[in-house]
Scaffold this motif. Structure first.
Motif, PDB file in Angstrom:
ATOM      1  N   VAL A 539       1.018  -1.080  -0.166  1.00  0.00           N
ATOM      2  CA  VAL A 539      -0.064  -0.106  -0.067  1.00  0.00           C
ATOM      3  C   VAL A 539       1.055   1.219   0.034  1.00  0.00           C
ATOM      4  O   VAL A 539       1.721   1.391   1.021  1.00  0.00           O
ATOM      5  CB  VAL A 539      -0.889   0.286   1.253  1.00  0.00           C
ATOM      6  CG1 VAL A 539      -1.653   1.522   1.154  1.00  0.00           C
ATOM      7  CG2 VAL A 539      -1.799  -1.292   1.114  1.00  0.00           C
ATOM      8  N   LYS A 540       0.905   2.091  -1.097  1.00  0.00           N
ATOM      9  CA  LYS A 540       1.871   3.025  -1.313  1.00  0.00           C
ATOM     10  C   LYS A 540       1.540   4.301  -0.423  1.00  0.00           C
ATOM     11  O   LYS A 540       0.198   4.615  -0.580  1.00  0.00           O
ATOM     12  CB  LYS A 540       2.125   3.618  -2.770  1.00  0.00           C
ATOM     13  CG  LYS A 540       2.709   2.194  -3.520  1.00  0.00           C
ATOM     14  CD  LYS A 540       3.059   2.760  -4.678  1.00  0.00           C
ATOM     15  CE  LYS A 540       3.587   1.691  -5.855  1.00  0.00           C
ATOM     16  NZ  LYS A 540       5.006   1.542  -5.048  1.00  0.00           N
ATOM     17  N   PRO A 541       1.935   4.993   0.428  1.00  0.00           N
ATOM     18  CA  PRO A 541       1.786   5.939   1.195  1.00  0.00           C
ATOM     19  C   PRO A 541       1.901   7.407   0.228  1.00  0.00           C
ATOM     20  O   PRO A 541       3.204   7.360  -0.560  1.00  0.00           O
ATOM     21  CB  PRO A 541       3.011   6.121   2.080  1.00  0.00           C
ATOM     22  CG  PRO A 541       4.246   5.434   1.692  1.00  0.00           C
ATOM     23  CD  PRO A 541       3.713   4.359   0.707  1.00  0.00           C
ATOM     24  N   ARG A 542       1.105   8.017   0.206  1.00  0.00           N
ATOM     25  CA  ARG A 542       0.930   9.506  -0.492  1.00  0.00           C
ATOM     26  C   ARG A 542       0.588  10.378   0.665  1.00  0.00           C
ATOM     27  O   ARG A 542      -0.632  10.607   0.638  1.00  0.00           O
ATOM     28  CB  ARG A 542       0.165   9.506  -1.769  1.00  0.00           C
ATOM     29  CG  ARG A 542       0.731   8.720  -2.797  1.00  0.00           C
ATOM     30  CD  ARG A 542      -0.393   8.860  -4.199  1.00  0.00           C
ATOM     31  NE  ARG A 542      -0.075  10.275  -4.693  1.00  0.00           N
ATOM     32  CZ  ARG A 542      -0.576  10.478  -5.502  1.00  0.00           C
ATOM     33  NH1 ARG A 542      -1.217   9.838  -6.424  1.00  0.00           N
ATOM     34  NH2 ARG A 542      -0.544  11.865  -6.096  1.00  0.00           N
ATOM     35  N   TRP A 543       1.465  10.627   1.573  1.00  0.00           N
ATOM     36  CA  TRP A 543       1.050  11.332   2.846  1.00  0.00           C
ATOM     37  C   TRP A 543       0.350  12.604   2.386  1.00  0.00           C
ATOM     38  O   TRP A 543      -0.623  12.858   3.173  1.00  0.00           O
ATOM     39  CB  TRP A 543       2.395  11.529   3.740  1.00  0.00           C
ATOM     40  CG  TRP A 543       3.007  10.314   4.147  1.00  0.00           C
ATOM     41  CD1 TRP A 543       4.223   9.621   3.819  1.00  0.00           C
ATOM     42  CD2 TRP A 543       2.353   9.333   4.961  1.00  0.00           C
ATOM     43  NE1 TRP A 543       4.355   8.638   4.119  1.00  0.00           N
ATOM     44  CE2 TRP A 543       3.160   8.284   4.978  1.00  0.00           C
ATOM     45  CE3 TRP A 543       1.132   9.349   5.513  1.00  0.00           C
ATOM     46  CZ2 TRP A 543       2.884   7.209   5.820  1.00  0.00           C
ATOM     47  CZ3 TRP A 543       0.827   7.994   6.329  1.00  0.00           C
ATOM     48  CH2 TRP A 543       1.902   7.077   6.317  1.00  0.00           C
ATOM     49  N   ILE A 903      -2.291   5.177   1.189  1.00  0.00           N
ATOM     50  CA  ILE A 903      -2.592   5.805   2.467  1.00  0.00           C
ATOM     51  C   ILE A 903      -2.052   7.149   2.674  1.00  0.00           C
ATOM     52  O   ILE A 903      -0.932   7.518   1.989  1.00  0.00           O
ATOM     53  CB  ILE A 903      -1.792   4.855   3.423  1.00  0.00           C
ATOM     54  CG1 ILE A 903      -2.222   5.399   4.882  1.00  0.00           C
ATOM     55  CG2 ILE A 903      -0.219   4.814   3.220  1.00  0.00           C
ATOM     56  CD1 ILE A 903      -1.668   4.163   5.982  1.00  0.00           C
ATOM     57  N   THR A 904      -2.873   8.153   3.222  1.00  0.00           N
ATOM     58  CA  THR A 904      -2.455   9.550   3.333  1.00  0.00           C
ATOM     59  C   THR A 904      -2.490   9.889   4.748  1.00  0.00           C
ATOM     60  O   THR A 904      -3.226   9.038   5.555  1.00  0.00           O
ATOM     61  CB  THR A 904      -3.296  10.301   2.292  1.00  0.00           C
ATOM     62  OG1 THR A 904      -4.792  10.450   2.939  1.00  0.00           O
ATOM     63  CG2 THR A 904      -3.631   9.776   1.093  1.00  0.00           C
ATOM     64  N   PRO A 981      -9.683   8.931   0.570  1.00  0.00           N
ATOM     65  CA  PRO A 981      -8.886   7.991   1.316  1.00  0.00           C
ATOM     66  C   PRO A 981      -9.610   7.810   2.814  1.00  0.00           C
ATOM     67  O   PRO A 981      -9.468   6.891   3.222  1.00  0.00           O
ATOM     68  CB  PRO A 981      -7.391   8.653   1.388  1.00  0.00           C
ATOM     69  CG  PRO A 981      -7.579   9.340   0.277  1.00  0.00           C
ATOM     70  CD  PRO A 981      -8.679  10.126   0.009  1.00  0.00           C
ATOM     71  N   LEU A 982      -9.997   8.951   3.310  1.00  0.00           N
ATOM     72  CA  LEU A 982     -10.490   8.767   4.726  1.00  0.00           C
ATOM     73  C   LEU A 982     -11.843   7.907   4.744  1.00  0.00           C
ATOM     74  O   LEU A 982     -12.012   7.249   5.613  1.00  0.00           O
ATOM     75  CB  LEU A 982     -10.873  10.412   5.324  1.00  0.00           C
ATOM     76  CG  LEU A 982     -11.505  10.559   6.527  1.00  0.00           C
ATOM     77  CD1 LEU A 982     -10.784  11.584   7.232  1.00  0.00           C
ATOM     78  CD2 LEU A 982     -12.882  10.587   6.710  1.00  0.00           C
ATOM     79  N   ALA A 983     -12.701   8.342   3.654  1.00  0.00           N
ATOM     80  CA  ALA A 983     -13.877   7.618   3.759  1.00  0.00           C
ATOM     81  C   ALA A 983     -13.795   6.145   3.377  1.00  0.00           C
ATOM     82  O   ALA A 983     -14.188   5.154   4.207  1.00  0.00           O
ATOM     83  CB  ALA A 983     -14.978   8.183   2.806  1.00  0.00           C
ATOM     84  N   SER A 984     -12.723   5.945   2.457  1.00  0.00           N
ATOM     85  CA  SER A 984     -12.236   4.348   2.171  1.00  0.00           C
ATOM     86  C   SER A 984     -11.824   3.572   3.387  1.00  0.00           C
ATOM     87  O   SER A 984     -12.091   2.583   3.481  1.00  0.00           O
ATOM     88  CB  SER A 984     -11.464   4.604   1.168  1.00  0.00           C
ATOM     89  OG  SER A 984     -11.001   3.317   0.905  1.00  0.00           O
ATOM     90  N   ALA A 985     -11.159   4.498   4.234  1.00  0.00           N
ATOM     91  CA  ALA A 985     -10.428   3.711   5.157  1.00  0.00           C
ATOM     92  C   ALA A 985     -11.578   3.320   6.354  1.00  0.00           C
ATOM     93  O   ALA A 985     -11.669   1.945   6.819  1.00  0.00           O
ATOM     94  CB  ALA A 985      -9.682   4.674   6.202  1.00  0.00           C
TER      95      ALA A 985
END
Length: 1018
Positions: A539-543, A903-904, A981-985
C-alpha cells in the motif's frame, strides 16, 4: 427519567431550534479554502535598486539575518540575496499566539534598528506576517490591452484601486505594472560635442522638476499661500529648457536629449493570451467569505468589460471554484449517504422508527455548525473533513437505542415502559462508546505544528457532532418514540429477518466457541497481511495527497545572460506548446511572465526566469483532470535554449514546499554548487524523479569596474560618485516629479540604450566632469566582464544551496525517495568533502507530522483505555474492547491493498474515527455480556446470548456508517483526494472488522470471564 420523557414540548422546541439555527449557521458561515490560521511565519523584503546579489548580502541580508537571530523562539531563518532585493523568511517555533505576538513585535524592532545602517539608496523594509489568508491569492485578475503609451498600466492602476475598495480585500499586488514617466534620454556624443557633463544636465532638469513653497502673502485683505511650479508634463516645454555648458553658453535640451512621455523600465513582463497585461493578485482579509469576495471580484470584472465593450479584465483564477466544488462534493455525498441511512434503518426498524432515528443526523450536524459559527470558524476544508468523518456515526448510538425500544414494543410493552427499559439497558454502553470516541479525537486538538493548527477544527467538529448525537440518542429519540411511536404491531417480516439472522449467526458462533483456532488463525493472518502491506509498502503512502487546483504553472529558466524580452519569447513558446495540447475550451486563460516566478514558498526574480500560468476549465465542462493534462503536456515541454523547465501543480491543501527539498551546506558556494549539480544529475537518472533543479544556477553577467583609488581621488571622485555617474548613463536617475491632471509622472534622466560596442566606447572615451575638466575613464578604473551569483541563500546562518525535485508518488513512495537520495549521495561525499546534506520540503514535514500524529493517536488510545477501565471497573476488560481497533486497522490496509488506493495523513484520521465506531460495537457486546453474567449465566452463555442480542444493532450500525460514506469513498458524488481515502479507510475497516468483532470479541470476553470467575473461586 420518566419526567424527562414526558417533556415533549421542550424536546420539540430544542429539535426545531437547533435545526433552524444550524441551517442558518451553515449558510451564514464564511466560506474559505483553509481555516484562518496564523502560520507563525514572517517575511521581510528590502529593495536596493541596482545592487548585485553579493552586495545585497553584505550590506542588507547579513544585518537582517543577525537581527532575526537575536529574537527568541525563532526556529528557522532563510535569508536570500538576489540582485536588487533581500528577502528573509523567519519561521517561529510552535508557540502560543500571545507569545508569538510579542516575538513579532521584537522582530520588527530589531529589523527597524538594522535598517538604520542600510545604504541610503535602499528602500525601507517591507514586513509581512504570513497567514492562511495571504499565503495564496484569493483571486487573480489580468488587465490587458495596448501598452505602447502605458495605457494598460493606467487601466491596471484604476483596477487595483477599485479592487482594494471591495469589502474584504486586504491588499492587491501588481506585477507587470510600469510607472509613467517623463523621460530625458541624453546622447553622450551630443553632450561631448556641446561640452555638457551628464551631472550638469541632470541637475538642471532636477532644478526645474520641483514645486517649491514661496510663503504667504496678503493681497487685498485675503491671505494666499504661494507656490512656484517648475516643469509641466508637456515634453515640448521641457525640450526648450536651456542647459549651461562648460563655456558658459546655453544649449536647448532638445539638442542634447530626446524628451518623451512613456513608461519606466519593466521589472517583469506579463502577457495574457499574447497581449500585454498586468497581473493583479487579490489577497483577502481574515475571516472574510471567499465566495462573497470572489463574486464581488467577478462582478467588477463583468461590469468593467461591459463598459469597455471588450474583455479588458480577465479573472484568471479564484478560490471560489475549488471552495464550491469541495462543498458541492460534500453536500452530494451527504445527501446520498442520508438516503442510504434511511433505507437501511427503514429495512430493519420500520418507517416511523427509522425516520425518528434518522433525525439524529441533521440534529447533530446542525448543532455542530451552530457551535462552530459561534466560535468564529469558517466553513472550510478542515470542517468538511470533520463532516466526512462523522457523516454516518451520529446514527451509531441511536440505532442501539432504537433497536432496544423496538424489541420491547414487539414484546407488547407500552411505549413509555419500552423506552424507559431500553434506556436503562443501553444508556451506559452508549455513553461509554461516545465518550471513548471523543477521547480518541481529543488529543488531536492539541496536535502541534502547522498541521495541528490547520487541522484543529477537524477533531473539534467531530467531538461536537458526537456530543450532539448523544443528546439526540438518549433524549430526543426516546421522547419522540413516546409521542409518535405509533401503535405496537404484531411480529412481521422485520422480526422474522432478525430471527433468521440471529439463528444463523448463533450457529456459526457456537462452532467458533467449539473450535476457536480457525478464528484466531484468521485474525492472525489478516493482521499479518496488513502488516506486510504497510511494512513492504504494497500500500503506497502518499502522505500529502490533495486535490489539485484547476490552475498550475510551468516554470522556465533560461541561461543567465538572457534578457527579459528573450525570456518572454521563450515563455510564449512554452505557452503555445501548452495550448497546443489543450482541447477546445479546455484552457480558460493563459498568462506568460518573464522576470519572475511564483513558487509555493516565495517569489523569485530574475530576467532569465519565466512562468506560464494555465487556468483550466472545470471537469464538469469536459476538461481533463489536471494530472492527466500535465501528463499529456510533459513531452511537449521543450524550448530551444532553456536550461530547465518544470511543472508546478498547485493543491488545495496546506502551504507546502516542493515534494523534495535537499539543503547542502558546509563548504564554499562553488563547492556546494558542484555538489548540487552532481546530486541533481544522479537523481535525474533515477526513475520517477522529475523537475530536478537547484538555486545555485542563478548567475548574472556583470561589468565590473576596478577603481584606481589614487587616480579617482586626484580627479575629485570616489567609488560612490563613480557609481552614480555610471547609473546615470544606463539605468537612469529620478530627479523629480511633475503632475498631469491627477496623475504623477516621474522625471528620469538617463542615457540612450547602447549595445556592447557602445558600452566599451563610452567607457574608453574622455568624460567631462561637472567643473569642465575631462578625464579618461581608463585612468580611473579597469573594466572586465564576468558572471557572478544572481542568488545567494543562507539557512540558519550557513551558506546553503537548495536542490528541489518532484517524484511520481504513484511510482516512488516517500521512503523510496529518501532511499534514492541516500544512494545517490553515497557516491558523492568523497568527491565533495565537507559538504553536508539535510532534507527539507515535504520529507521534513512528513516526518514531523507523522511522529506527532502517531504520538497523539497513542495518547488517545490510552485515554480510551482509562475511560473504559473506569466505566467497567476492570483493567483487562478494556483490552477485549480495544482489540477491535487492530482488526479495523487491518481491514483498512487490506482494503487499500485490494482497491489500489494509497495511504495518506487523512487515512490516519479515518483510522481514529474507525477505532471509535469499531469500539462501539465491542462496548455494547461486552456490556450485554457483563449484564448477563451478573444475572447468573455462565461465561459462554453470557457471551453467546449477548452477541445474538446485539447482532442486529451492530449490523444496522455498520451498514449505516458504510452507507453514509460509501459514496464519498468511491467518488460517486464527486472525487476528492482529501476525503476519499478517509472515507475509504472507514468503509474498508468496518467491512473487515465487523465480522471479526462478532466472533473474536465474544470469544475473548468469554475466555476473560471464565478466568475471572476461576480466580474468584466461583
Amino acid at each position: 427519567m420518566l419526567a424527562i420523557l414526558r417533556s415533549h414540548r421542550l424536546a420539540d422546541f430544542v429539535l426545531g431550534a437547533v435545526l433552524l439555527l444550524g441551517a442558518w449557521a451553515y449558510y451564514a458561515m464564511p466560506r474559505a479554502q483553509y481555516p484562518e490560521v496564523n502560520l507563525n511565519w514572517m517575511a521581510v523584503a528590502v529593495i536596493w535598486p541596482g545592487a548585485a546579489a553579493q552586495d545585497v548580502e553584505r550590506e542588507i541580508t547579513l544585518p537582517l539575518e543577525a537581527a532575526a537571530r537575536r529574537v527568541a523562539d525563532v526556529r528557522l531563518v532563510t535569508a536570500t540575496s538576489r540582485d536588487n532585493v533581500a528577502t528573509l523568511l523567519v519561521r517561529f517555533a510552535d508557540i502560543p499566539h500571545a507569545r508569538f505576538e510579542r516575538r513579532l513585535a521584537a522582530l520588527e524592532r530589531e529589523i527597524r534598528q538594522a535598517a538604520a545602517g542600510f545604504p541610503r539608496e535602499a528602500r525601507p523594509p517591507q514586513i509581512l506576517e504570513l497567514t492562511s489568508s495571504n499565503f495564496f491569492p484569493t483571486a487573480m485578475v489580468a488587465v490587458s490591452g495596448a501598452a505602447g503609451d502605458g495605457g494598460v498600466c493606467r487601466l491596471a492602476e484604476v483596477a487595483r484601486d477599485e479592487l482594494e475598495r471591495l469589502p474584504g480585500v486586504a491588499r492587491v499586488w501588481a506585477y507587470g505594472l510600469r510607472e509613467r514617466e517623463l523621460a530625458v534620454d541624453f546622447d553622450p556624443d551630443a553632450l561631448r560635442r556641446h561640452q555638457v557633463s551628464p551631472e550638469n544636465l541632470a541637475r538642471a532638469v532636477a532644478d526645474q522638476a520641483h514645486t517649491y513653497p514661496a510663503g504667504m502673502a496678503d493681497v487685498s485683505g485675503r491671505r494666499y499661500a504661494i507656490r512656484v511650479e517648475g516643469l509641466s508634463a508637456n515634453p515640448d516645454f521641457l525640450a526648450e529648457l536651456p542647459i549651461l555648458n562648460a563655456a558658459g553658453k546655453t544649449v536647448p535640451l532638445a539638442e542634447l536629449a530626446k524628451v518623451r512621455q512613456g513608461v519606466g523600465a519593466a521589472r517583469e513582463l506579463v502577457r495574457l493570451d499574447g497581449k500585454p497585461a498586468v497581473l493583479l493578485s487579490v489577497i483577502k482579509a481574515e475571516n472574510v467569505n471567499t465566495l462573497d469576495l470572489t463574486e464581488a471580484v467577478r462582478g467588477l470584472v463583468t461590469r468593467k468589460n461591459q463598459a469597455f465593450g471588450a474583455p479588458v479584465y480577465t479573472l484568471l483564477d479564484d478560490q471560489s471554484d475549488s471552495t464550491r466544488e469541495a462543498i458541492g462534493v460534500m453536500e452530494a455525498n451527504a445527501l446520498f449517504g442520508l438516503a442510504v441511512v434511511l433505507a437501511v434503518t427503514w429495512f430493519f426498524l420500520g418507517g416511523r422508527l427509522a425516520l425518528l432515528t434518522s433525525l439524529g443526523v441533521p440534529f447533530a450536524l446542525a448543532g455542530m455548525f451552530l457551535a462552530l459559527h459561534l466560535l468564529g470558524q469558517t466553513l472550510n476544508v478542515s470542517v468538511l473533513l470533520g463532516v466526512a468523518i462523522v457523516l454516518g456515526i451520529p446514527l451509531d448510538d441511536a440505532v442501539v437505542v432504537a433497536d432496544a425500544i423496538r424489541l420491547r414494543l414487539a414484546a407488547g410493552m407500552n411505549r413509555l415502559d419500552a423506552v424507559a427499559g431500553a434506556l436503562k439497558e443501553v444508556a451506559r454502553p452508549v455513553t461509554a462508546s461516545v465518550f471513548a470516541t471523543c477521547l480518541a479525537f481529543a488529543p488531536l486538538l492539541f496536535l502541534p505544528g502547522l498541521m495541528g493548527r490547520f487541522m484543529f477544527v477537524t477533531p473539534l467538529a467531530v467531538i461536537l457532532t458526537l456530543v450532539m448525537s448523544t443528546t439526540a440518542s438518549l433524549w430526543l429519540l426516546p421522547r419522540h418514540v413516546v409521542s409518535w411511536g405509533g401503535k405496537t404491531r404484531a411480529a412481521g417480516w422485520r422480526d422474522q429477518v432478525g430471527v433468521w439472522l440471529r439463528r444463523h449467526y448463533g450457529r456459526l458462533l457456537a462452532r467458533a466457541f467449539q473450535h476457536p483456532l480457525p478464528v484466531a488463525a484468521l485474525f492472525g493472518v489478516l493482521v499479518l497481511v496488513a502488516g506486510l502491506a504497510l511494512g513492504l509498502e504494497w500500500v503506497k503512502p502518499r502522505w500529502f495527497a490533495s486535490d489539485p487546483l484547476r490552475v498550475f504553472n510551468l516554470n522556465l529558466q533560461m541561461p543567465p545572460a538572457t534578457g527579459m524580452e528573450t525570456t518572454l519569447q521563450a515563455t510564449r513558446a512554452l505557452e503555445r506548446a501548452a495550448r497546443g495540447v489543450a482541447r477546445p475550451g479546455e484552457v480558460k486563460a493563459s498568462l506568460a511572465m518573464a522576470g519572475l516566478q511564483f513558487t509555493p514558498s516565495e517569489m523569485v526574480l530574475g530576467e532569465h526566469l519565466g512562468q506560464v500560468t494555465l487556468s483550466l476549465a472545470p471537469e464538469s465542462a469536459g476538461a481533463r483532470p489536471v494530472t492527466e493534462f500535465v501528463a499529456a503536456l510533459r513531452p511537449m515541454l521543450k524550448v530551444p535554449g532553456a536550461e530547465n523547465i518544470s511543472v508546478q501543480v498547485l493543491s488545495a491543501d496546506l502551504p507546502m514546499l516542493s515534494s523534495l527539498t535537499l539543503r547542502l551546506s558546509g563548504a564554499p558556494l562553488a563547492e556546494l554548487s558542484a555538489a548540487a549539480q552532481d546530486l541533481g544529475g544522479e537523481l535525474a537518472k533515477t526513475p520517477g524523479f522529475t523537475d530536478v533543479r537547484n538555486d545555485a544556477n542563478f548567475s548574472q553577467p556583470r561589468i565590473v569596474l576596478k577603481v584606481d583609488a589614487a587616480a579617482a581621488a586626484r580627479a575629485g571622485l570616489d567609488p560612490f560618485k563613480l557609481a552614480a555617474l555610471i547609473r546615470l548613463h544606463f539605468e537612469g536617475v529620478p530627479v523629480g516629479k511633475v503632475m498631469e491632471g491627477e496623475e504623477t509622472l516621474n522625471v528620469v534622466v538617463r542615457g540612450q540604450p547602447l549595445d556592447e560596442a557602445g558600452v566599451r566606447r563610452l567607457l574608453s572615451e574622455p568624460w567631462r566632469l561637472p567643473d569642465g575638466r575631462e578625464i579618461n575613464p581608463g585612468d580611473l578604473f579597469s573594466m572586465q566582464f564576468e558572471s557572478t551569483p544572481g542568488e545567494l541563500r543562507r539557512v540558519n546562518g550557513k551558506r546553503t544551496v537548495s536542490l528541489h525535485a518532484s517524484f511520481d508518488q504513484d511510482r516512488v513512495t516517500a521512503r523510496q525517495a529518501i532511499a534514492a537520495v541516500d544512494a545517490a549521495w553515497a557516491k558523492l561525499p568523497a568527491k565533495h568533502p565537507g559538504v553536508s546534506l539535510a532534507q527539507g520540503g515535504e520529507m521534513e514535514d512528513v516526518k514531523a507530522s507523522l511522529n506527532d500524529l502517531l504520538l497523539y493517536l497513542l495518547l488517545g488510545f490510552i485515554l480510551m483505555y482509562a475511560w473504559l477501565a473506569g466505566q467497567f471497573g476492570r483493567l483487562a476488560l478494556p483490552l477485549v474492547i480495544l482489540a477491535t481497533a487492530p482488526m479495523a486497522w487491518a481491514g483498512v490496509a487490506i482494503g487499500l491493498l485490494a482497491s489500489g488506493q494509497s495511504i495518506t495523513l487523512y487515512t490516519l484520521y479515518g483510522c481514529v474515527a474507525l477505532s471509535g465506531v469499531a469500539v462501539n460495537a465491542s462496548i455494547v457486546l461486552v456490556s450485554a455480556g457483563e449484564d448477563r453474567l451478573a444475572l447468573g449465566m455462565n461465561p459462554l452463555a453470557a457471551a453467546f446470548h449477548a452477541a445474538r442480542r446485539r447482532l442486529v444493532p451492530i449490523i444496522i450500525t455498520t451498514l449505516t456508517v458504510i452507507g453514509g460514506l460509501i459514496s464519498l469513498a468511491f467518488g460517486w458524488g464527486g472525487n476528492s483526494l482529501l476525503w476519499g481515502p478517509l472515507a475509504s479507510a472507514i468503509v474498508w475497516g468496518l467491512a473487515v472488522a465487523t465480522p471479526l468483532t462478532l466472533f473474536v470479541t465474544p470469544l475473548l470476553h468469554a475466555w476473560l470471564m471464565r478466568r475471572r470467575l476461576g480466580s474468584e473461586g466461583r
